[in-house]
Scaffold this motif. Structure first.
Motif, short mmCIF file in Angstrom:
data_model
loop_
_atom_site.label_atom_id
_atom_site.label_comp_id
_atom_site.label_asym_id
_atom_site.label_seq_id
_atom_site.Cartn_x
_atom_site.Cartn_y
_atom_site.Cartn_z
N ALA A 159 0.82 -1.21 0.00
CA ALA A 159 0.00 0.00 0.00
C ALA A 159 0.85 1.26 0.00
O ALA A 159 0.34 2.36 -0.24
CB ALA A 159 -0.92 0.01 1.22
N GLY A 160 2.14 1.13 0.28
CA GLY A 160 3.02 2.28 0.33
C GLY A 160 2.74 3.18 1.53
O GLY A 160 2.80 4.40 1.43
N SER A 161 2.45 2.56 2.67
CA SER A 161 2.10 3.35 3.86
C SER A 161 2.92 2.89 5.07
O SER A 161 3.32 1.74 5.16
CB SER A 161 0.62 3.22 4.17
N THR A 162 3.13 3.83 5.98
CA THR A 162 3.81 3.53 7.23
C THR A 162 2.77 3.19 8.27
O THR A 162 1.83 3.95 8.51
CB THR A 162 4.63 4.75 7.69
N LEU A 163 2.91 2.03 8.91
CA LEU A 163 1.94 1.58 9.91
C LEU A 163 2.29 2.06 11.30
O LEU A 163 1.42 2.51 12.05
CB LEU A 163 1.86 0.05 9.88
N VAL A 164 3.56 1.97 11.68
CA VAL A 164 4.02 2.38 13.00
C VAL A 164 5.36 3.08 12.83
O VAL A 164 6.21 2.62 12.08
CB VAL A 164 4.20 1.16 13.94
N PHE A 165 5.54 4.21 13.53
CA PHE A 165 6.81 4.93 13.50
C PHE A 165 7.22 5.27 14.92
O PHE A 165 6.39 5.63 15.75
CB PHE A 165 6.69 6.22 12.70
N LEU A 166 8.51 5.13 15.19
CA LEU A 166 9.04 5.53 16.49
C LEU A 166 10.49 5.95 16.30
O LEU A 166 11.25 5.30 15.59
CB LEU A 166 8.96 4.36 17.49
N GLY A 167 10.86 7.05 16.94
CA GLY A 167 12.23 7.54 16.88
C GLY A 167 12.62 8.15 18.21
O GLY A 167 11.79 8.33 19.10
N THR A 168 13.87 8.47 18.33
CA THR A 168 14.35 9.04 19.59
C THR A 168 13.84 10.46 19.79
O THR A 168 13.94 10.99 20.90
CB THR A 168 15.89 9.04 19.63
N LEU A 169 13.29 11.10 18.77
CA LEU A 169 12.75 12.45 18.89
C LEU A 169 11.28 12.48 19.26
O LEU A 169 10.71 13.55 19.43
CB LEU A 169 12.96 13.22 17.59
N ASP A 170 10.63 11.32 19.36
CA ASP A 170 9.21 11.27 19.72
C ASP A 170 9.01 11.81 21.14
O ASP A 170 9.87 11.61 22.01
CB ASP A 170 8.68 9.85 19.63
N PRO A 171 7.88 12.45 21.38
CA PRO A 171 7.65 13.05 22.71
C PRO A 171 7.69 12.03 23.85
O PRO A 171 8.13 12.36 24.96
CB PRO A 171 6.25 13.65 22.59
N GLU A 172 7.27 10.81 23.60
CA GLU A 172 7.25 9.81 24.67
C GLU A 172 8.65 9.33 25.06
O GLU A 172 8.87 8.87 26.17
CB GLU A 172 6.38 8.63 24.28
N LEU A 173 9.62 9.45 24.15
CA LEU A 173 10.99 9.01 24.44
C LEU A 173 11.97 10.17 24.58
O LEU A 173 13.12 9.96 24.95
CB LEU A 173 11.49 8.08 23.33
N ARG A 174 11.53 11.37 24.30
CA ARG A 174 12.43 12.52 24.31
C ARG A 174 12.98 12.81 25.71
O ARG A 174 14.11 13.23 25.87
CB ARG A 174 11.72 13.74 23.77
N GLY A 175 12.18 12.56 26.73
CA GLY A 175 12.62 12.81 28.09
C GLY A 175 13.73 11.88 28.56
O GLY A 175 14.46 12.18 29.50
N LYS A 176 13.87 10.73 27.90
CA LYS A 176 14.89 9.77 28.29
C LYS A 176 16.27 10.10 27.74
O LYS A 176 17.25 9.47 28.11
CB LYS A 176 14.49 8.36 27.82
N LYS A 177 16.35 11.09 26.82
CA LYS A 177 17.63 11.52 26.22
C LYS A 177 18.39 10.35 25.62
O LYS A 177 19.54 10.08 25.97
CB LYS A 177 18.49 12.22 27.26
N LEU A 178 17.73 9.62 24.72
CA LEU A 178 18.37 8.47 24.08
C LEU A 178 19.36 8.92 23.02
O LEU A 178 19.12 9.88 22.30
CB LEU A 178 17.31 7.57 23.44
N ALA A 179 20.45 8.21 22.91
CA ALA A 179 21.46 8.48 21.89
C ALA A 179 21.51 7.29 20.93
O ALA A 179 20.89 6.26 21.17
CB ALA A 179 22.83 8.69 22.55
N ALA A 180 22.25 7.45 19.87
CA ALA A 180 22.39 6.38 18.88
C ALA A 180 23.52 5.45 19.28
O ALA A 180 24.53 5.31 18.60
CB ALA A 180 22.63 6.97 17.50
N ASN A 181 23.34 4.79 20.42
CA ASN A 181 24.34 3.84 20.91
C ASN A 181 23.64 2.55 21.31
O ASN A 181 22.45 2.37 21.06
CB ASN A 181 25.14 4.44 22.07
N LEU A 182 24.36 1.63 21.93
CA LEU A 182 23.79 0.33 22.28
C LEU A 182 22.64 0.47 23.27
O LEU A 182 21.60 -0.19 23.13
CB LEU A 182 24.87 -0.58 22.87
N ALA A 183 22.78 1.32 24.27
CA ALA A 183 21.73 1.50 25.27
C ALA A 183 20.48 2.10 24.64
O ALA A 183 19.35 1.66 24.92
CB ALA A 183 22.23 2.38 26.40
N GLY A 184 20.65 3.08 23.78
CA GLY A 184 19.51 3.69 23.10
C GLY A 184 18.82 2.72 22.16
O GLY A 184 17.59 2.72 22.04
#
Length: 120
Positions: free
Chosen positions: A48-73
């Motif tokens: 269908a060419g559509s995104t069903l679920v999206f999540l990133g480190t910039l999302d409001p629910e994860l932004r408070g955790k200050k995730l980085a692009a490392n193993l822990a994140g």
């Protein structure tokens, strides 16, 4: 190696992988992308060419955790993505690593998503 050649080789790797990895409504494609600072993951229905679920480190629910692009994140984002995908009714996915090697951050993300309940 100059940066233009390096980016060209990366794009060719992505196209080569994309020929083999296709997402459907029953098994969407789980595309994960690591940048220098952030991680992005999305479940895509290629039919269908559509995104069903999206999540990133910039999302409001994860932004408070200050995730980085490392193993822990990658581990935290993998479990959070699996929970969000399960809530959306997605149980099985096809993994698209976007041309990156399957080790380190990519492997940690995939293992965390598997522990969260997604089937690859």
């Amino acid at each position: 190696m100059n940066t233009i050649r390096k980016a060209d080789l990366l794009q060719k790797r992505r196209w080569r992988i994309r020929k083999k990895v296709q997402g459907t409504a029953a098994r969407p494609r789980l595309a994960v992308r690591f940048t220098a600072k952030h991680i992005y993951a999305q479940a895509i229905n290629d039919d269908a060419g559509s995104t069903l679920v999206f999540l990133g480190t910039l999302d409001p629910e994860l932004r408070g955790k200050k995730l980085a692009a490392n193993l822990a994140g990658a581990k935290v984002l993998g479990t959070a993505f699996a929970a969000k995908a399960k809530a959306a009714g997605i149980g099985a996915v096809v993994f698209d690593r976007a041309g990156a090697r399957y080790h380190g951050k990519v492997k940690t993300f995939a293992d965390a998503a598997r522990e969260g309940g997604l089937k690859f």
